[in-house]
Design a protein around this motif. Structure first.
Motif, PDB file in Angstrom:
ATOM      1  N   TRP A 165       0.833  -1.195   0.000  1.00 40.99           N
ATOM      2  CA  TRP A 165       0.000   0.000   0.000  1.00 40.99           C
ATOM      3  C   TRP A 165       0.874   1.254   0.000  1.00 40.99           C
ATOM      4  N   ALA A 166       0.298   2.345  -0.501  1.00 38.20           N
ATOM      5  CA  ALA A 166       0.939   3.657  -0.470  1.00 38.20           C
ATOM      6  C   ALA A 166      -0.178   4.694  -0.399  1.00 38.20           C
ATOM      7  N   LEU A 167      -0.450   5.166   0.812  1.00 42.60           N
ATOM      8  CA  LEU A 167      -1.532   6.121   1.034  1.00 42.60           C
ATOM      9  C   LEU A 167      -0.985   7.543   1.051  1.00 42.60           C
ATOM     10  N   PRO A 168      -1.802   8.515   0.652  1.00 40.51           N
ATOM     11  CA  PRO A 168      -1.368   9.919   0.727  1.00 40.51           C
ATOM     12  C   PRO A 168      -1.067  10.315   2.171  1.00 40.51           C
ATOM     13  N   ASP A 169      -0.246  11.323   2.342  1.00 39.50           N
ATOM     14  CA  ASP A 169       0.095  11.813   3.676  1.00 39.50           C
ATOM     15  C   ASP A 169      -1.168  12.170   4.452  1.00 39.50           C
ATOM     16  N   GLY A 170      -1.240  11.707   5.672  1.00 35.10           N
ATOM     17  CA  GLY A 170      -2.378  12.022   6.534  1.00 35.10           C
ATOM     18  C   GLY A 170      -3.565  11.093   6.388  1.00 35.10           C
ATOM     19  N   GLU A 171      -3.590  10.248   5.363  1.00 31.04           N
ATOM     20  CA  GLU A 171      -4.717   9.333   5.185  1.00 31.04           C
ATOM     21  C   GLU A 171      -4.490   8.055   5.990  1.00 31.04           C
ATOM     22  N   ARG A 172      -5.546   7.596   6.652  1.00 31.03           N
ATOM     23  CA  ARG A 172      -5.472   6.375   7.450  1.00 31.03           C
ATOM     24  C   ARG A 172      -6.711   5.527   7.163  1.00 31.03           C
ATOM     25  N   ILE A 173      -6.528   4.243   7.148  1.00 30.95           N
ATOM     26  CA  ILE A 173      -7.650   3.314   6.971  1.00 30.95           C
ATOM     27  C   ILE A 173      -7.735   2.433   8.203  1.00 30.95           C
ATOM     28  N   GLU A 174      -8.892   2.425   8.839  1.00 32.65           N
ATOM     29  CA  GLU A 174      -9.141   1.537   9.967  1.00 32.65           C
ATOM     30  C   GLU A 174      -9.849   0.293   9.417  1.00 32.65           C
ATOM     31  N   GLN A 175      -9.099  -0.766   9.224  1.00 30.65           N
ATOM     32  CA  GLN A 175      -9.629  -1.960   8.576  1.00 30.65           C
ATOM     33  C   GLN A 175     -10.040  -3.003   9.614  1.00 30.65           C
ATOM     34  N   THR A 176     -11.339  -3.297   9.675  1.00 30.26           N
ATOM     35  CA  THR A 176     -11.860  -4.306  10.593  1.00 30.26           C
ATOM     36  C   THR A 176     -11.855  -5.665   9.903  1.00 30.26           C
ATOM     37  N   ILE A 177     -11.398  -6.679  10.635  1.00 32.26           N
ATOM     38  CA  ILE A 177     -11.214  -8.003  10.047  1.00 32.26           C
ATOM     39  C   ILE A 177     -11.820  -9.067  10.953  1.00 32.26           C
ATOM     40  N   VAL A 178     -12.607  -9.951  10.368  1.00 36.68           N
ATOM     41  CA  VAL A 178     -13.069 -11.169  11.038  1.00 36.68           C
ATOM     42  C   VAL A 178     -12.319 -12.303  10.361  1.00 36.68           C
ATOM     43  N   ASP A 179     -11.143 -12.621  10.871  1.00 32.90           N
ATOM     44  CA  ASP A 179     -10.328 -13.585  10.151  1.00 32.90           C
ATOM     45  C   ASP A 179     -10.592 -15.006  10.617  1.00 32.90           C
ATOM     46  N   ARG A 180     -10.149 -15.952   9.790  1.00 33.13           N
ATOM     47  CA  ARG A 180     -10.283 -17.354  10.128  1.00 33.13           C
ATOM     48  C   ARG A 180      -9.321 -17.684  11.271  1.00 33.13           C
ATOM     49  N   PRO A 181      -9.746 -18.461  12.266  1.00 35.37           N
ATOM     50  CA  PRO A 181      -8.822 -18.819  13.346  1.00 35.37           C
ATOM     51  C   PRO A 181      -7.602 -19.548  12.804  1.00 35.37           C
ATOM     52  N   ALA A 182      -6.449 -18.917  12.933  1.00 34.26           N
ATOM     53  CA  ALA A 182      -5.207 -19.473  12.399  1.00 34.26           C
ATOM     54  C   ALA A 182      -4.042 -18.690  12.983  1.00 34.26           C
ATOM     55  N   VAL A 183      -2.867 -19.284  12.908  1.00 31.86           N
ATOM     56  CA  VAL A 183      -1.631 -18.571  13.211  1.00 31.86           C
ATOM     57  C   VAL A 183      -1.055 -18.075  11.892  1.00 31.86           C
ATOM     58  N   THR A 184      -0.676 -16.802  11.859  1.00 30.05           N
ATOM     59  CA  THR A 184      -0.111 -16.208  10.655  1.00 30.05           C
ATOM     60  C   THR A 184       1.292 -15.693  10.954  1.00 30.05           C
ATOM     61  N   LEU A 185       2.230 -16.018  10.084  1.00 30.54           N
ATOM     62  CA  LEU A 185       3.600 -15.505  10.167  1.00 30.54           C
ATOM     63  C   LEU A 185       3.779 -14.461   9.076  1.00 30.54           C
ATOM     64  N   SER A 186       4.339 -13.302   9.416  1.00 34.77           N
ATOM     65  CA  SER A 186       4.434 -12.247   8.413  1.00 34.77           C
ATOM     66  C   SER A 186       5.754 -11.512   8.471  1.00 34.77           C
ATOM     67  N   ILE A 187       6.149 -11.003   7.299  1.00 33.95           N
ATOM     68  CA  ILE A 187       7.312 -10.144   7.119  1.00 33.95           C
ATOM     69  C   ILE A 187       6.766  -8.790   6.685  1.00 33.95           C
ATOM     70  N   GLU A 188       7.050  -7.737   7.457  1.00 36.66           N
ATOM     71  CA  GLU A 188       6.372  -6.468   7.257  1.00 36.66           C
ATOM     72  C   GLU A 188       7.373  -5.320   7.167  1.00 36.66           C
ATOM     73  N   SER A 189       7.002  -4.299   6.388  1.00 39.32           N
ATOM     74  CA  SER A 189       7.816  -3.095   6.289  1.00 39.32           C
ATOM     75  C   SER A 189       6.903  -1.880   6.254  1.00 39.32           C
ATOM     76  N   GLY A 190       7.451  -0.721   6.590  1.00 42.89           N
ATOM     77  CA  GLY A 190       6.660   0.496   6.631  1.00 42.89           C
ATOM     78  C   GLY A 190       6.188   0.785   8.039  1.00 42.89           C
ATOM     79  N   ASP A 191       4.975   1.364   8.162  1.00 40.06           N
ATOM     80  CA  ASP A 191       4.401   1.708   9.460  1.00 40.06           C
ATOM     81  C   ASP A 191       3.752   0.453  10.052  1.00 40.06           C
ATOM     82  N   VAL A 192       4.587  -0.421  10.639  1.00 41.46           N
ATOM     83  CA  VAL A 192       4.121  -1.736  11.093  1.00 41.46           C
ATOM     84  C   VAL A 192       4.616  -1.997  12.509  1.00 41.46           C
TER      85      VAL A 192
END
Length: 304
Positions: free
Chosen positions: A72-99
Motif C-alpha cells: 500500500w501507499a496512502l497519501p500523507d495524513g490518510e489512514r484506513i481503519e480496517q476491521t477483520i473477522v479472520d479465520r482462526p489461524a496462526v499467521t507468520l508475516s514479514i512487514e515493512s513500513g508503518d508496522v
C-alpha cells in the motif's frame, strides 16, 4: 437463496473418513477480491491495496493454507481503519513500513480486530494450517491467542530464523519459494502427529462446508469422539470446534451482506444453518461489535 461457493483454501474432495490433507496445488497468484470470503469487513478497501493470494506448492501445502501479499501507499495524513473477522489461524508475516515489527506472529482471534493502515508498506504472510506452528517449531500457543507478537530471536528463534531467511528473497513469489523449501524441511524433521492431522482435516472440512454443525455426529465422520476433536483444535488453535465453525460462518455472513442485493437475514440464517435470525444477529454482534443491519448500512454509506 443459494449460498455461492466462494471459499479460499478449502479442500477439494474432502472425505471425512480420511484424516489428512488435500492434494498439493500448483503455484497460483490471484487478486484478493471483494466478493470472496476474506474476512475484510469493508472489502471496498481492497481496491486501495495491491493484495494477492499466493498458493503454497509441494509439501508446504500441508502446513501453509495460503500465502498472501499486500502493498500500500496512502497519501500523507490518510489512514484506513480496517476491521477483520479472520479465520482462526496462526499467521507468520514479514512487514515493512508503518508496522508493528519486521517479523510478526499473529495468533488466532476470538473477536474481530482492527488494523490501522497509513503511509506506505508491504506485508508478505503465511497463514498456517492448525498443524503449522508445531511443525515449524514456533512459540507456545497460549501466548498467541488474541495476540500479535514480534517474532524476535529471543522469543521464538526458530520462527525468527525462518522469516529472516524468507525475507532475504527479492519479491513475494520468491519468498513463497523459500518458505516452501523451509517448510518441507521442517515437515521431514517434525511431521505432524495424529492430533495435528485431525485438526487440519476438521478445519478444512468446516471451511469447505460452512453450513456444517459441530458435535458428536460431526466427529463421527472422522472416526473419533467429539472430545478428541475438541482436544485437537484446542491444542493447535486454542479454540474449540464450535467457536471455529462460528467464525468461518460469520465470514460468509459478512461476505453475503457486503454483496449487492443480499439483505434478507432470515434466509441467510436458514442457508447457513443458524437456528434462526436472532442467533445470527447475536453471533455477529458478539464478534464484530455491531449488528448485521448496522454493518450493512455502513457499507451503503461508503458506497454513496
Amino acid at each position: 437463496m443459494k449460498i455461492p461457493d466462494s471459499r479460499r483454501g478449502a479442500a477439494a474432495g474432502h472425505p471425512r473418513q480420511t484424516v489428512g490433507m488435500e492434494r498439493t496445488p500448483r503455484r497460483g497468484v490471484e487478486e484478493i477480491r471483494a466478493g470472496e470470503r476474506s474476512g475484510v469487513l469493508h472489502p471496498e478497501n481492497l481496491r486501495t491495496f495491491h493484495a494477492r493470494w499466493i498458493t503454497p506448492r509441494g509439501p508446504a501445502g500441508r502446513v501453509v493454507e495460503t500465502y498472501w501479499h499486500v502493498r500500500w501507499a496512502l497519501p500523507d495524513g490518510e489512514r484506513i481503519e480496517q476491521t477483520i473477522v479472520d479465520r482462526p489461524a496462526v499467521t507468520l508475516s514479514i512487514e515493512s513500513g508503518d508496522v508493528v515489527a519486521p517479523f510478526v506472529v499473529t495468533g488466532p482471534r476470538r473477536r474481530a480486530w482492527v488494523r490501522t493502515i497509513s503511509g506506505s508498506g508491504d506485508v508478505f504472510a503465511a497463514r498456517l494450517r492448525p498443524s503449522g506452528l508445531d511443525v515449524l517449531g514456533g512459540v507456545a500457543l497460549p501466548t498467541l491467542v488474541d495476540a500479535v507478537v514480534p517474532a524476535d530471536d529471543a522469543l521464538c528463534p526458530g520462527i525468527h530464523g525462518l522469516l529472516r531467511a524468507v525475507g532475504r528473497a527479492r519479491d513475494p513469489q520468491a519468498r513463497a519459494d523459500v518458505f516452501d523449501e523451509l517448510a518441507a524441511r521442517c515437515l521431514e524433521e517434525r511431521p505432524p502427529g495424529p492430533a495435528q492431522r485431525l485438526a487440519d482435516a476438521v478445519v478444512a472440512e468446516l471451511v469447505a462446508a460452512v453450513r456444517d454443525r459441530t458435535g458428536a455426529p460431526f466427529a463421527d465422520g472422522f472416526g473419533v469422539s467429539e472430545r478428541t476433536v475438541q482436544r485437537a483444535l484446542r491444542s493447535t488453535l486454542g479454540m474449540g470446534p464450535k467457536a471455529i465453525a462460528s467464525r468461518i460462518r460469520l465470514q460468509e455472513v459478512a461476505r453475503l451482506l457486503a454483496g449487492p442485493g443480499v439483505d434478507d437475514l432470515a434466509r441467510i440464517a436458514a442457508e447457513l444453518g443458524y437456528a434462526d435470525q436472532a442467533h445470527l444477529v447475536t453471533d455477529f454482534r458478539r464478534t464484530t461489535g455491531i449488528t448485521p443491519g448496522a454493518y450493512r448500512r455502513s457499507l451503503d454509506g461508503r458506497r454513496s
